[in-house]
Design a protein around this motif. Sequence first.
Motif, PDB file in Angstrom:
ATOM      1  N   LEU A  48      45.431  36.715  21.335  1.00  0.00           N
ATOM      2  CA  LEU A  48      44.288  37.419  20.755  1.00  0.00           C
ATOM      3  C   LEU A  48      44.707  38.043  19.423  1.00  0.00           C
ATOM      4  CD1 LEU A  48      43.282  39.104  24.123  1.00  0.00           C
ATOM      5  CD2 LEU A  48      42.070  37.224  23.020  1.00  0.00           C
ATOM      6  N   LEU A  49      43.947  38.997  18.923  1.00  0.00           N
ATOM      7  CA  LEU A  49      44.292  39.694  17.690  1.00  0.00           C
ATOM      8  C   LEU A  49      45.472  40.624  17.937  1.00  0.00           C
ATOM      9  CD1 LEU A  49      40.716  40.647  16.453  1.00  0.00           C
ATOM     10  CD2 LEU A  49      42.149  38.766  15.642  1.00  0.00           C
ATOM     11  N   GLU A  50      46.372  40.714  16.982  1.00  0.00           N
ATOM     12  CA  GLU A  50      47.541  41.569  17.182  1.00  0.00           C
ATOM     13  C   GLU A  50      47.200  43.052  17.092  1.00  0.00           C
ATOM     14  OE1 GLU A  50      49.668  41.691  12.848  1.00  0.00           O
ATOM     15  OE2 GLU A  50      50.001  39.884  14.050  1.00  0.00           O
ATOM     16  N   LYS A  51      47.935  43.846  17.864  1.00  0.00           N
ATOM     17  CA  LYS A  51      47.806  45.304  17.895  1.00  0.00           C
ATOM     18  C   LYS A  51      46.351  45.760  18.050  1.00  0.00           C
ATOM     19  CE  LYS A  51      51.815  46.070  14.953  1.00  0.00           C
ATOM     20  NZ  LYS A  51      52.275  46.674  13.705  1.00  0.00           N
ATOM     21  N   THR A  52      45.638  45.141  18.991  1.00  0.00           N
ATOM     22  CA  THR A  52      44.228  45.440  19.220  1.00  0.00           C
ATOM     23  C   THR A  52      44.027  45.834  20.680  1.00  0.00           C
ATOM     24  OG1 THR A  52      43.593  43.848  17.519  1.00  0.00           O
ATOM     25  CG2 THR A  52      41.875  44.503  19.056  1.00  0.00           C
ATOM     26  N   GLU A  53      43.182  46.848  20.919  1.00  0.00           N
ATOM     27  CA  GLU A  53      42.897  47.286  22.281  1.00  0.00           C
ATOM     28  C   GLU A  53      41.723  46.495  22.846  1.00  0.00           C
ATOM     29  OE1 GLU A  53      43.150  51.547  23.974  1.00  0.00           O
ATOM     30  OE2 GLU A  53      41.031  51.242  23.438  1.00  0.00           O
ATOM     31  N   TYR A  54      41.876  46.044  24.072  1.00  0.00           N
ATOM     32  CA  TYR A  54      40.847  45.261  24.757  1.00  0.00           C
ATOM     33  C   TYR A  54      40.528  45.887  26.109  1.00  0.00           C
ATOM     34  CZ  TYR A  54      41.558  41.448  21.434  1.00  0.00           C
ATOM     35  OH  TYR A  54      41.628  40.684  20.294  1.00  0.00           O
ATOM     36  N   ASN A  55      39.274  45.790  26.517  1.00  0.00           N
ATOM     37  CA  ASN A  55      38.858  46.123  27.879  1.00  0.00           C
ATOM     38  C   ASN A  55      38.988  44.846  28.693  1.00  0.00           C
ATOM     39  OD1 ASN A  55      37.912  48.882  27.509  1.00  0.00           O
ATOM     40  ND2 ASN A  55      36.337  47.966  26.215  1.00  0.00           N
ATOM     41  N   VAL A  56      39.605  44.946  29.862  1.00  0.00           N
ATOM     42  CA  VAL A  56      39.848  43.772  30.693  1.00  0.00           C
ATOM     43  C   VAL A  56      39.073  43.915  32.005  1.00  0.00           C
ATOM     44  CG1 VAL A  56      41.608  42.360  31.815  1.00  0.00           C
ATOM     45  CG2 VAL A  56      42.140  43.533  29.659  1.00  0.00           C
ATOM     46  N   PHE A  57      38.321  42.866  32.354  1.00  0.00           N
ATOM     47  CA  PHE A  57      37.516  42.847  33.565  1.00  0.00           C
ATOM     48  C   PHE A  57      37.916  41.647  34.417  1.00  0.00           C
ATOM     49  CE2 PHE A  57      35.133  44.902  30.247  1.00  0.00           C
ATOM     50  CZ  PHE A  57      34.554  45.996  30.867  1.00  0.00           C
TER      51      PHE A  57
ATOM     52  N   LEU B  48      44.629  34.877  42.786  1.00  0.00           N
ATOM     53  CA  LEU B  48      43.855  33.635  42.752  1.00  0.00           C
ATOM     54  C   LEU B  48      43.776  32.980  44.117  1.00  0.00           C
ATOM     55  CD1 LEU B  48      45.266  32.006  39.489  1.00  0.00           C
ATOM     56  CD2 LEU B  48      43.228  33.410  39.760  1.00  0.00           C
ATOM     57  N   SER B  49      42.760  32.132  44.260  1.00  0.00           N
ATOM     58  CA  SER B  49      42.644  31.304  45.458  1.00  0.00           C
ATOM     59  C   SER B  49      42.040  29.973  45.042  1.00  0.00           C
ATOM     60  CB  SER B  49      41.796  31.993  46.518  1.00  0.00           C
ATOM     61  OG  SER B  49      40.464  31.601  46.462  1.00  0.00           O
ATOM     62  N   GLU B  50      42.238  28.982  45.902  1.00  0.00           N
ATOM     63  CA  GLU B  50      41.665  27.666  45.634  1.00  0.00           C
ATOM     64  C   GLU B  50      40.208  27.592  46.067  1.00  0.00           C
ATOM     65  OE1 GLU B  50      44.412  24.184  46.216  1.00  0.00           O
ATOM     66  OE2 GLU B  50      45.525  25.697  47.353  1.00  0.00           O
ATOM     67  N   GLU B  51      39.763  28.553  46.857  1.00  0.00           N
ATOM     68  CA  GLU B  51      38.406  28.515  47.375  1.00  0.00           C
ATOM     69  C   GLU B  51      37.367  29.081  46.421  1.00  0.00           C
ATOM     70  OE1 GLU B  51      40.068  30.571  50.443  1.00  0.00           O
ATOM     71  OE2 GLU B  51      41.115  28.711  50.845  1.00  0.00           O
ATOM     72  N   LYS B  52      37.760  30.077  45.622  1.00  0.00           N
ATOM     73  CA  LYS B  52      36.792  30.728  44.737  1.00  0.00           C
ATOM     74  C   LYS B  52      37.466  31.089  43.422  1.00  0.00           C
ATOM     75  CE  LYS B  52      33.427  34.378  44.475  1.00  0.00           C
ATOM     76  NZ  LYS B  52      33.109  35.731  44.791  1.00  0.00           N
ATOM     77  N   ALA B  53      36.786  30.802  42.327  1.00  0.00           N
ATOM     78  CA  ALA B  53      37.325  31.112  41.005  1.00  0.00           C
ATOM     79  C   ALA B  53      37.274  32.621  40.747  1.00  0.00           C
ATOM     80  CB  ALA B  53      36.537  30.379  39.927  1.00  0.00           C
ATOM     81  N   THR B  54      38.243  33.111  40.019  1.00  0.00           N
ATOM     82  CA  THR B  54      38.293  34.493  39.590  1.00  0.00           C
ATOM     83  C   THR B  54      37.748  34.559  38.163  1.00  0.00           C
ATOM     84  OG1 THR B  54      40.198  34.954  40.987  1.00  0.00           O
ATOM     85  CG2 THR B  54      39.842  36.437  39.118  1.00  0.00           C
ATOM     86  N   GLN B  55      36.800  35.462  37.914  1.00  0.00           N
ATOM     87  CA  GLN B  55      36.200  35.612  36.593  1.00  0.00           C
ATOM     88  C   GLN B  55      37.002  36.630  35.786  1.00  0.00           C
ATOM     89  OE1 GLN B  55      33.483  33.792  35.571  1.00  0.00           O
ATOM     90  NE2 GLN B  55      33.512  32.780  37.547  1.00  0.00           N
ATOM     91  N   VAL B  56      37.367  36.261  34.558  1.00  0.00           N
ATOM     92  CA  VAL B  56      38.124  37.159  33.675  1.00  0.00           C
ATOM     93  C   VAL B  56      37.364  37.298  32.362  1.00  0.00           C
ATOM     94  CG1 VAL B  56      40.298  37.508  32.424  1.00  0.00           C
ATOM     95  CG2 VAL B  56      40.334  36.463  34.694  1.00  0.00           C
ATOM     96  N   ARG B  57      37.228  38.553  31.893  1.00  0.00           N
ATOM     97  CA  ARG B  57      36.613  38.827  30.588  1.00  0.00           C
ATOM     98  C   ARG B  57      37.480  39.850  29.875  1.00  0.00           C
ATOM     99  NH1 ARG B  57      31.806  41.239  31.854  1.00  0.00           N
ATOM    100  NH2 ARG B  57      32.252  43.229  30.893  1.00  0.00           N
ATOM    101  N   VAL B  58      37.822  39.544  28.634  1.00  0.00           N
ATOM    102  CA  VAL B  58      38.640  40.418  27.815  1.00  0.00           C
ATOM    103  C   VAL B  58      37.876  40.629  26.513  1.00  0.00           C
ATOM    104  CG1 VAL B  58      40.878  40.674  26.658  1.00  0.00           C
ATOM    105  CG2 VAL B  58      40.741  39.470  28.850  1.00  0.00           C
ATOM    106  N   GLU B  59      37.521  41.904  26.216  1.00  0.00           N
ATOM    107  CA  GLU B  59      36.702  42.139  25.024  1.00  0.00           C
ATOM    108  C   GLU B  59      37.118  43.417  24.299  1.00  0.00           C
ATOM    109  OE1 GLU B  59      32.786  42.166  26.694  1.00  0.00           O
ATOM    110  OE2 GLU B  59      32.872  44.284  27.184  1.00  0.00           O
ATOM    111  N   ARG B  60      36.907  43.392  22.987  1.00  0.00           N
ATOM    112  CA  ARG B  60      37.201  44.556  22.162  1.00  0.00           C
ATOM    113  C   ARG B  60      36.137  45.601  22.341  1.00  0.00           C
ATOM    114  NH1 ARG B  60      37.638  42.985  16.247  1.00  0.00           N
ATOM    115  NH2 ARG B  60      36.669  41.044  16.723  1.00  0.00           N
TER     116      ARG B  60
END
Length: 136
Positions: free
Chosen positions: A92-101, A124-136
Amino acid sequence: MPVVEQLIRAEEDGSISFGNYKLPEKKKLENFEHGGDIYKVKTFKDITKLESNENFVYESVPGTTVTEFKETEKGVEFAVEGSSDAQITLGLLEKTEYNVFVNGTSIGKMTTNVGGKLNLSVELSEEKATQVRVER
């Protein structure tokens, strides 16, 4: 969710899907064009790595399958699955703060290092995907 048999593919919504954590040996695909960018993916059971225009984008240990991967001005979002928990590194962008979900729940704020890398661990599991969101 099935693995990505062709290693990387473009989705109708403009996102990409990549990775196959079920491969016993490393495979790679280079020069995949999508949205004006050139992607390169390496994947197998031990690692999945994605580069765009020769820049680091994503890496997981062990390997994973990623679907609906979208980059925006604010960050990235994707769904990920694997055979065991994974350590994921994002470019991602260097030296930047992100909220992680993860699965819609905030796991806090994280700041990238000088190289713009952000590290997180996901269950993680093979049965259900894990949703990841990373945003400034």
